[in-house]
Write an enzyme that holds these catalytic residues in place. Structure first.
Site, PDB file in Angstrom:
ATOM      1  N   GLU A 109       4.396   4.455  -7.092  1.00 11.44           N
ATOM      2  CA  GLU A 109       3.412   5.596  -6.659  1.00 11.44           C
ATOM      3  C   GLU A 109       4.284   6.445  -5.736  1.00 11.44           C
ATOM      4  OE1 GLU A 109       0.724   7.226  -3.326  1.00 11.44           O
ATOM      5  OE2 GLU A 109       2.588   5.893  -3.374  1.00 11.44           O
ATOM      6  N   HIS A 165      -1.265   0.656  -4.814  1.00 12.74           N
ATOM      7  CA  HIS A 165       0.218   0.663  -5.142  1.00 12.74           C
ATOM      8  C   HIS A 165       0.913  -0.316  -4.167  1.00 12.74           C
ATOM      9  CE1 HIS A 165       2.505   2.898  -2.079  1.00 12.74           C
ATOM     10  NE2 HIS A 165       1.472   3.579  -1.884  1.00 12.74           N
ATOM     11  N   HIS A 211       6.502   6.177   6.109  1.00 14.25           N
ATOM     12  CA  HIS A 211       7.526   6.130   5.375  1.00 14.25           C
ATOM     13  C   HIS A 211       8.840   6.015   6.067  1.00 14.25           C
ATOM     14  CE1 HIS A 211       5.829   8.841   1.947  1.00 14.25           C
ATOM     15  NE2 HIS A 211       5.173   7.516   2.153  1.00 14.25           N
ATOM     16  N   ASP A 218      -5.097   2.782  -0.333  1.00 16.66           N
ATOM     17  CA  ASP A 218      -3.617   3.210  -0.248  1.00 16.66           C
ATOM     18  C   ASP A 218      -3.197   2.422   1.143  1.00 16.66           C
ATOM     19  OD1 ASP A 218      -0.891   3.994  -0.017  1.00 16.66           O
ATOM     20  OD2 ASP A 218      -1.339   5.830  -1.211  1.00 16.66           O
TER      21      ASP A 218
END
Length: 702
Positions: A394, A347, A507, A423
């Protein structure tokens, strides 16, 4: 595929009909075409192309890709993401690959406003910071403020209770201490293997008003401050408005207020906090002392679990809206078997800059495409079609890949050989792999050919991996990357590989190119290693005459699963159906293995042999589909795979047979008779799935 042949009415026909002659000629031409490409009797050419692939690695090239991809934030559905889409598409096109974008219009979620404040007994109010400190301001940098996608909007005001990782066991511990979270706000530190959505769902079930969540990763090294971990709290995968079908712009959509849509979202608001803001709340807690285990784990300064005199008020206002996302797809057509697909995916979208997650994988995918294009200029063409997939959205719940799989379900079911996912290609040191078991031996073979750059002495990834964790290959039961729709909905054999277990800037706004070069992979040699493994896996699956899928590994794994269940099941529940189906599957796997060896030993000059190999490959490819069940996993029917998939029993340590695992958990709330019946039914369902896979592997009707 050669056309189906029909037998003549009489076996004594003296002269074949013109149609029969024509069909036979066409078949001979097809077989001849299939066998023109470098045959397995002459493997030197295949080996040469693999060596060229490995020798054409370039760490500086991958670094340049990553620098470009991470030059600005690119959250799915936002204007800056369009530049990243264009970059990836242009790269594939410049290599001469057949490239196109696939748009979908899906429901996404963005923040509008958020605030958290502490209210003290003396009427003073402290407004807590919610953004990362030490980075450029959010509007000018293009960063979106930290939030939980698909959290409901709302304002909650109440006392706070610390619930550790938010697991059922943590709430039981609080209960034994006399602490009730009903009517309170819970503060939770990430960890304990639960997803954000599961944490919020459990808290809601316990009566909490809302959830504040923080991460303890030490990201204060060097010039980095504490990050705030964004993420989604939506349950399941894919666009919630188009469950089971692709989200075409003019297609059918459920209403936002539809029950099927609403049940995907939590009912209470949640918000991520910086570590420093979370610590201020933890310092204010009173009540019982936290268990020593809670105090000793992590870097939080924790004394009490709450609640105290301090009240917390937090507001989150979000916006759910339709947004257009774009998958980028590039194709290298197979020369002999263009209707067989090897898919390689990653992604592209990121919560912030996404240097590790996901663009370390994107940069690696772009480099593999560059090297494959180089092989093509040197005369290589794959036997089977290779498809590069750059997924969008994603991070919101595998939306881009799921919509594409749903849209292409029939063709994938009939033609997909395998899906190879990466990923976060590089998070830190150490090689890790996840896969469906029939791909284990191929992974071992490939990792023996790629050098490990972390070794002080010259060693392969396989050798270093063996010393690290015994070459342990994880299974793909989680719903944490784009392999989920391929395996758990479409039944496509899948792989997921990466370097490094975890990374502290996950993140956050610190997941940047600078963090990568200062921490995870300064010289990009780990990226090169991942590209070597990923690319060789693709070459083998695209070029090996007989697909390198070994179901003896699968049979062994199923037997181990059955044995594990026998140790935890009530002795009055029989596993005989499961044992019998595994025995049948083992027999089919042995038969396929022996057939593979015999075919590989023969010279490829026999036209009939080419058809035999094609037939065997179809069985090897389709066997995984047998594990699918049309009814899916109870309560999560979109997930069709009965061996690997998500389970609702969060406390179960069993990462296989999710339906049986859930039935065992649910049986505790039933009578013994009903509980046993529910478990037995799920055992039979799994047994029938294994029988279907065995029948597919044999290629025979019963």
């Amino acid at each position: 595929m050669p056309p189906n042949l029909t037998k003549p009415n009489s076996g004594f026909t003296s002269k074949p009909s013109p149609l029969c002659t024509f069909v036979s000629l066409i078949i001979l031409l097809i077989i001849g075409f299939y066998t023109l490409h470098y045959p397995p009797g002459n493997p030197k050419k295949v080996l040469l192309f693999q060596q060229i692939f490995l020798s054409s690695a370039s760490n500086s090239t991958i670094a340049s890709y990553l620098r470009s991809l991470t030059s600005h934030p690119h959250l799915a559905g936002t204007k800056p993401s369009l530049e990243t889409i264009h970059y990836v598409k242009t790269h594939f096109q410049n290599l001469g690959l057949e490239t196109h974008t696939v748009p979908f219009q899906t429901l996404l979620s963005y923040p509008v406003h958020a605030s958290v404040s502490m209210h003290f007994g003396n009427s003073t109010v402290l407004n807590l910071p919610l953004n990362e400190m030490g980075i450029p301001s959010y509007p000018s940098s293009g960063l979106i403020q930290p939030y939980h996608a698909f959290s409901p909007s709302g304002t909650v005001h109440g006392k706070v209770v610390f619930a550790n990782h938010g697991r059922e066991d943590d709430y039981r511990t609080l209960g034994l201490m006399g602490v009730n979270v009903n009517g309170c706000i819970v503060i939770i530190r990430k960890g304990g293997s639960l997803s954000r959505g599961a944490v919020v769902k459990i808290a809601e079930k316990k009566g909490a008003l809302g959830v504040l969540m923080y991460a303890e990763g030490d990201v204060s090294k060097g010039s980095f401050g504490s990050g705030v971990e964004r993420g989604t709290v939506m349950e399941g995968v894919g666009d919630p408005l188009t469950p089971g079908w692709g989200a075409d712009e003019d297609g059918e959509r459920l209403k936002l207020e539809d029950k099927k849509v609403l049940e995907r979202f939590p009912g209470i608001p949640s918000l991520p906090l910086p570590f420093e803001s979370a610590q201020l709340i933890l310092d204010s807690l009173e009540g019982p002392l936290a268990p020593q285990e809670w105090r000793d784990s992590g870097r939080s300064n924790l004394s009490h679990v709450g609640s105290g005199l301090v009240m917390v008020n937090f507001t989150y206002q979000g916006e759910k809206k339709l947004a257009t996302i774009y998958n980028v797809v590039a194709v290298i057509r197979g020369l002999e078997e263009p209707d067989r697909y090897v898919l390689m995916g990653n992604h592209r979208d990121a919560w912030t800059y996404g240097a590790v997650d996901p663009n370390s994988g994107t940069a690696t995918l772009l480099d593999i495409a560059r090297r494959y294009a180089l092989l093509m200029r040197k005369g290589w063409n794959p036997r089977r079609t290779i498809i590069f997939c750059s997924w969008d959205a994603e991070e919101f719940g595998m939306i881009g890949s799921t919509e594409w799989v749903e849209q292409n379900l029939v063709n994938l079911g009939a033609k997909a050989v395998a899906y190879l996912n990466v990923d976060c290609a590089v998070q830190g040191p150490g090689f890790f792999a996840g896969a469906t078991p029939q791909l284990d031996n191929l992974i071992f073979e490939v990792t023996k050919k790629v050098q490990d750059q972390d070794s002080e002495v010259v060693a392969t990834i396989y050798e270093k991996w063996k010393t690290m964790n015994g070459n342990n290959i994880q299974r793909l039961s989680g719903v944490d990357s784009d392999f989920a729709p391929f395996l758990q909905h479409a039944g496509v054999p899948s792989v997921d590989i990466y370097y490094g277990r975890d990374f502290p800037v996950y993140h956050t706004a610190f997941d940047s190119f600078n963090w990568m070069i200062n921490n995870a992979d300064p010289f990009f040699w780990r990226h090169v290693a991942v590209a070597g493994v990923w690319g060789l896996l693709g070459l083998h699956l695209a070029d090996d005459p007989v697909l390198p899928l070994d179901y003896l590994s699968y049979a062994k794994q199923l037997q181990e699963y059955k044995d594990a269940f026998s140790r935890v099941l009530d002795g009055n529940i029989s596993l005989t159906p499961l044992a019998a189906s595994i025995q049948e599957f083992t027999s089919a796997a042995k038969q396929a293995s022996e057939e593979t060896k015999k075919l590989m030993e023969q010279e490829f000059t026999n036209d009939l042999l080419a058809l035999k190999i094609r037939a065997l490959n179809d069985r090897l490819m389709l066997a995984e589909r047998g594990f699918l069940d049309t009814d899916g996993i109870k309560g999560r029917e979109w997930f069709k795979h009965l061996i690997y998939g998500p389970r609702s029993n969060y406390e179960s340590g069993l990462e296989f047979f999710p339906g049986i695992s859930d039935a065992m958990a649910e049986s505790k709330n039933m009578t013994q008779k009903d509980g046993h019946a529910a478990i037995k039914h799920e055992i039979w369902r799994v047994a029938r799935a294994i029988q279907r896979a065995a029948a597919a592997l044999k290629g025979e009707l019963v």
